[in-house]
Design an enzyme around this catalytic site. Structure first.
Site, PDB file in Angstrom:
ATOM      1  N   ASN A   1     -10.212  -0.849  10.439  1.00 28.81           N
ATOM      2  CA  ASN A   1      -9.014  -0.250   9.845  1.00 28.81           C
ATOM      3  C   ASN A   1      -8.453   0.763  10.830  1.00 28.81           C
ATOM      4  O   ASN A   1      -9.100   1.767  11.132  1.00 28.81           O
ATOM      5  CB  ASN A   1      -9.391   0.421   8.521  1.00 28.81           C
ATOM      6  CG  ASN A   1      -8.208   0.945   7.752  1.00 28.81           C
ATOM      7  OD1 ASN A   1      -7.304   1.545   8.326  1.00 28.81           O
ATOM      8  ND2 ASN A   1      -8.212   0.738   6.452  1.00 28.81           N
TER       9      ASN A   1
ATOM     10  N   GLU B   1     -14.300  -5.545   8.996  1.00 29.72           N
ATOM     11  CA  GLU B   1     -12.967  -5.332   9.557  1.00 29.72           C
ATOM     12  C   GLU B   1     -12.877  -3.966  10.212  1.00 29.72           C
ATOM     13  O   GLU B   1     -13.735  -3.099  10.020  1.00 29.72           O
ATOM     14  CB  GLU B   1     -11.887  -5.474   8.492  1.00 29.72           C
ATOM     15  CG  GLU B   1     -11.966  -4.492   7.352  1.00 29.72           C
ATOM     16  CD  GLU B   1     -10.868  -4.740   6.319  1.00 29.72           C
ATOM     17  OE1 GLU B   1      -9.703  -4.411   6.607  1.00 29.72           O
ATOM     18  OE2 GLU B   1     -11.176  -5.256   5.231  1.00 29.72           O
TER      19      GLU B   1
ATOM     20  N   GLU C   1       0.812  -1.211   0.000  1.00 23.18           N
ATOM     21  CA  GLU C   1       0.000   0.000   0.000  1.00 23.18           C
ATOM     22  C   GLU C   1       0.851   1.270   0.000  1.00 23.18           C
ATOM     23  O   GLU C   1       0.369   2.351   0.340  1.00 23.18           O
ATOM     24  CB  GLU C   1      -0.940  -0.004   1.208  1.00 23.18           C
ATOM     25  CG  GLU C   1      -1.925  -1.148   1.193  1.00 23.18           C
ATOM     26  CD  GLU C   1      -2.873  -1.117   2.364  1.00 23.18           C
ATOM     27  OE1 GLU C   1      -3.843  -0.334   2.327  1.00 23.18           O
ATOM     28  OE2 GLU C   1      -2.650  -1.867   3.329  1.00 23.18           O
TER      29      GLU C   1
ATOM     30  N   GLY D   1      -7.174   5.689   5.260  1.00 28.52           N
ATOM     31  CA  GLY D   1      -6.568   6.540   4.241  1.00 28.52           C
ATOM     32  C   GLY D   1      -7.001   7.992   4.362  1.00 28.52           C
ATOM     33  O   GLY D   1      -8.112   8.294   4.819  1.00 28.52           O
TER      34      GLY D   1
ATOM     35  N   TYR E   1      -9.878   3.443  -5.236  1.00 25.92           N
ATOM     36  CA  TYR E   1      -8.899   4.501  -5.494  1.00 25.92           C
ATOM     37  C   TYR E   1      -9.004   5.153  -6.870  1.00 25.92           C
ATOM     38  O   TYR E   1      -8.150   5.942  -7.244  1.00 25.92           O
ATOM     39  CB  TYR E   1      -7.477   3.959  -5.277  1.00 25.92           C
ATOM     40  CG  TYR E   1      -7.264   3.501  -3.856  1.00 25.92           C
ATOM     41  CD1 TYR E   1      -7.268   4.411  -2.808  1.00 25.92           C
ATOM     42  CD2 TYR E   1      -7.093   2.156  -3.547  1.00 25.92           C
ATOM     43  CE1 TYR E   1      -7.089   4.001  -1.491  1.00 25.92           C
ATOM     44  CE2 TYR E   1      -6.920   1.737  -2.243  1.00 25.92           C
ATOM     45  CZ  TYR E   1      -6.913   2.669  -1.219  1.00 25.92           C
ATOM     46  OH  TYR E   1      -6.745   2.256   0.074  1.00 25.92           O
TER      47      TYR E   1
ATOM     48  N   ASP F   1     -15.749  -1.185   8.794  1.00 25.63           N
ATOM     49  CA  ASP F   1     -16.459  -1.503   7.554  1.00 25.63           C
ATOM     50  C   ASP F   1     -17.559  -2.529   7.818  1.00 25.63           C
ATOM     51  O   ASP F   1     -17.348  -3.505   8.557  1.00 25.63           O
ATOM     52  CB  ASP F   1     -15.482  -2.059   6.516  1.00 25.63           C
ATOM     53  CG  ASP F   1     -14.411  -1.046   6.128  1.00 25.63           C
ATOM     54  OD1 ASP F   1     -14.621   0.155   6.359  1.00 25.63           O
ATOM     55  OD2 ASP F   1     -13.366  -1.476   5.598  1.00 25.63           O
TER      56      ASP F   1
ATOM     57  N   ARG G   1     -11.572   3.135  11.348  1.00 24.03           N
ATOM     58  CA  ARG G   1     -12.740   3.087  10.470  1.00 24.03           C
ATOM     59  C   ARG G   1     -13.250   1.652  10.455  1.00 24.03           C
ATOM     60  O   ARG G   1     -12.457   0.717  10.306  1.00 24.03           O
ATOM     61  CB  ARG G   1     -12.372   3.530   9.056  1.00 24.03           C
ATOM     62  CG  ARG G   1     -13.587   3.927   8.203  1.00 24.03           C
ATOM     63  CD  ARG G   1     -13.242   4.018   6.725  1.00 24.03           C
ATOM     64  NE  ARG G   1     -13.004   2.696   6.170  1.00 24.03           N
ATOM     65  CZ  ARG G   1     -11.848   2.320   5.626  1.00 24.03           C
ATOM     66  NH1 ARG G   1     -10.830   3.150   5.546  1.00 24.03           N
ATOM     67  NH2 ARG G   1     -11.719   1.081   5.142  1.00 24.03           N
TER      68      ARG G   1
ATOM     69  N   SER H   1      -6.429  -2.597   1.380  1.00 26.06           N
ATOM     70  CA  SER H   1      -6.717  -2.050   0.047  1.00 26.06           C
ATOM     71  C   SER H   1      -7.182  -3.110  -0.953  1.00 26.06           C
ATOM     72  O   SER H   1      -7.035  -2.935  -2.158  1.00 26.06           O
ATOM     73  CB  SER H   1      -5.509  -1.282  -0.509  1.00 26.06           C
ATOM     74  OG  SER H   1      -5.313  -0.097   0.217  1.00 26.06           O
TER      75      SER H   1
END
Length: 310
Positions: free
Chosen positions: A273, A271, A21, A277, A218, A259, A257, A148
Site C-alpha cells: 500500500n 500487497e 475510498e 491510511g 474501519y 501486508d 505499508r 479498502s
C-alpha cells in the site's frame, strides 16, 4: 534528496478525490491537516481533489498526499504534480502505478523471490471457472486495482465464484483470484530516514469477521490489534526484511505499508500500500507509535519525504 519543509510553506493536503475510498481519504486528510497545524504549518490547507485539481493547486509549494484509491494512489495525481513541479509526499508515478495493481505488484515481487500466494489473473473475456482449475477452493476474489477491501469476497464453489467476479467487476474489469489461506494476518509500515528505508513494528490483526474486510478495517472494536505482533524473533526479522525488500523492489519512496499472511512459517506478501491510511483506526499510525514515533512526528516524517527522488 530530502527537504526540510519550512513552516511558512504553502502545503496542499490532498484528500477526498473521486475513488470508492473517498470517505476514508477525507478522514485521513482532516487528521493530517490538524497535525500540520499543530506542527506550525499554518499555511497548510485541504484540497478536495476534483477534475479541476490543476487549477486548485495554483500557488501551493508542496503537496501532502492523503488520497486513497483511483486517481490518488495509482500514479495519476503524482503525474499531475510532476508536471506542475510541486514536490509531493510518498511514492512516485511508477511505484504508485505498479502497487495499485495487485497482479503487477506480484509480478515485480516474484523477481526478488518474495513469497506469494498462488493466484490467477482474470481478464474480462475469460471464464472464471476455467481459469481457477489449477487453484484449490476456497478462493479470494479481488478487484485488481482497488483498496479498502471493496469488491472482495471469499468463495467456496463455482457458483459463488461467478457471482463474486460479477460483483468485483463493478470496481475493476480485471480480477485477481487467490487461494484462501488461514494464518496470521500482519502488516508492517516502511518509512524512510535519510533516504534509507526501515520497517516499523509489526501489527498483528485479529478481525472478528472471517477476514479483514471493510467493516473490520474501519469500525472500532471489529478487529483486535496485537502490537507488536506475537511472532517469534526469527519470524519478526523475516517479515521486516521482506517488507523493506518489497518497498525497494517496487520502487517505493517516503512511506508504504506491506501486508502479510503468515501460514506455516511462510510470510506471504499480500500487497504493498503506497499511501497508507492516516485515520484514527489506521494501521500505520499505530505501527509508528510502537516505534516511538507519535502521530505528529509521523506526519512530519512523511512531509519531509516530499521532494525525494521518485
Amino acid at each position: 534528496m530530502q527537504y526540510t519543509i519550512q513552516k511558512e510553506s504553502k502545503i496542499a493536503v490532498l484528500c477526498g478525490g473521486m475513488s470508492s475510498e473517498r470517505e476514508v481519504s477525507l478522514r485521513s486528510g482532516k487528521n493530517c491537516l490538524a497535525a500540520l497545524h499543530r506542527l506550525g504549518y499554518k499555511n497548510a490547507e485541504i484540497v478536495d481533489v476534483s477534475p479541476n485539481v490543476m487549477n486548485d493547486l495554483k500557488g501551493f509549494e508542496f503537496a501532502y498526499n492523503t488520497l486513497h484509491g483511483k486517481y490518488g494512489e495509482d500514479g495519476c495525481i503524482q503525474g499531475i504534480l510532476e508536471i506542475l513541479k510541486i514536490p509531493y509526499t510518498g511514492c512516485g508515478v511508477m511505484s504508485s502505478a505498479i502497487c495499485m495493481n495487485k497482479e503487477y505488484t506480484k509480478k515485480v515481487m516474484s523477481t526478488a523471490g518474495l513469497p506469494l500466494i498462488k493466484s490467477v489473473y482474470l481478464l474480462p473475456d475469460e471464464d472464471p471457472v476455467e481459469k481457477v482449475k489449477g487453484l484449490n477452493y476456497p478462493l479470494m476474489v479481488k478487484p485488481v486495482s482497488e483498496g479498502s477491501s471493496f469488491g472482495m469476497a471469499k468463495v467456496d464453489c463455482d457458483g459463488e465464484l461467478i457471482d463474486a467476479v460479477e460483483n468485483a467487476r463493478k470496481y475493476n474489469a480485471d480480477i485477481l483470484i487467490e487461494e484462501y489461506l488461514v494464518g496470521i494476518c500482519a502488516t508492517v509500515g516502511v518509512l524512510e530516514k535519510g533516504g534509507e528505508p526501515f520497517s516499523t513494528e509489526i501489527l498483528e490483526l485479529r478481525p472478528k469477521n472471517e477476514w479483514y474486510d471493510y467493516e473490520a478495517k474501519y469500525t472500532k472494536g471489529m478487529t483486535e490489534f496485537i502490537l507488536p505482533a506475537e511472532l517469534t524473533p526469527e519470524m519478526t526479522a523475516r517479515v521486516k526484511k521482506y517488507a523493506v525488500e518489497a518497498f525497494k523492489v517496487c520502487g517505493c519512496s517516503g512511506v508504504s505499508r506491506v501486508d502479510f499472511l503468515i501460514v506455516n512459517d511462510i510470510p506471504y506478501i499480500l500487497e504493498v500500500n503506497t499511501n497508507p491510511g492516516m485515520t484514527d483506526t489506521s494501521d500505520l499510525p499505530a505501527q509508528a507509535k510502537a516505534c516511538g514515533i507519535d502521530y505528529d512526528n509521523l506526519v512530519l516524517m512523511i512531509l519531509n519525504s516530499a521532494g525525494l527522488n521518485k
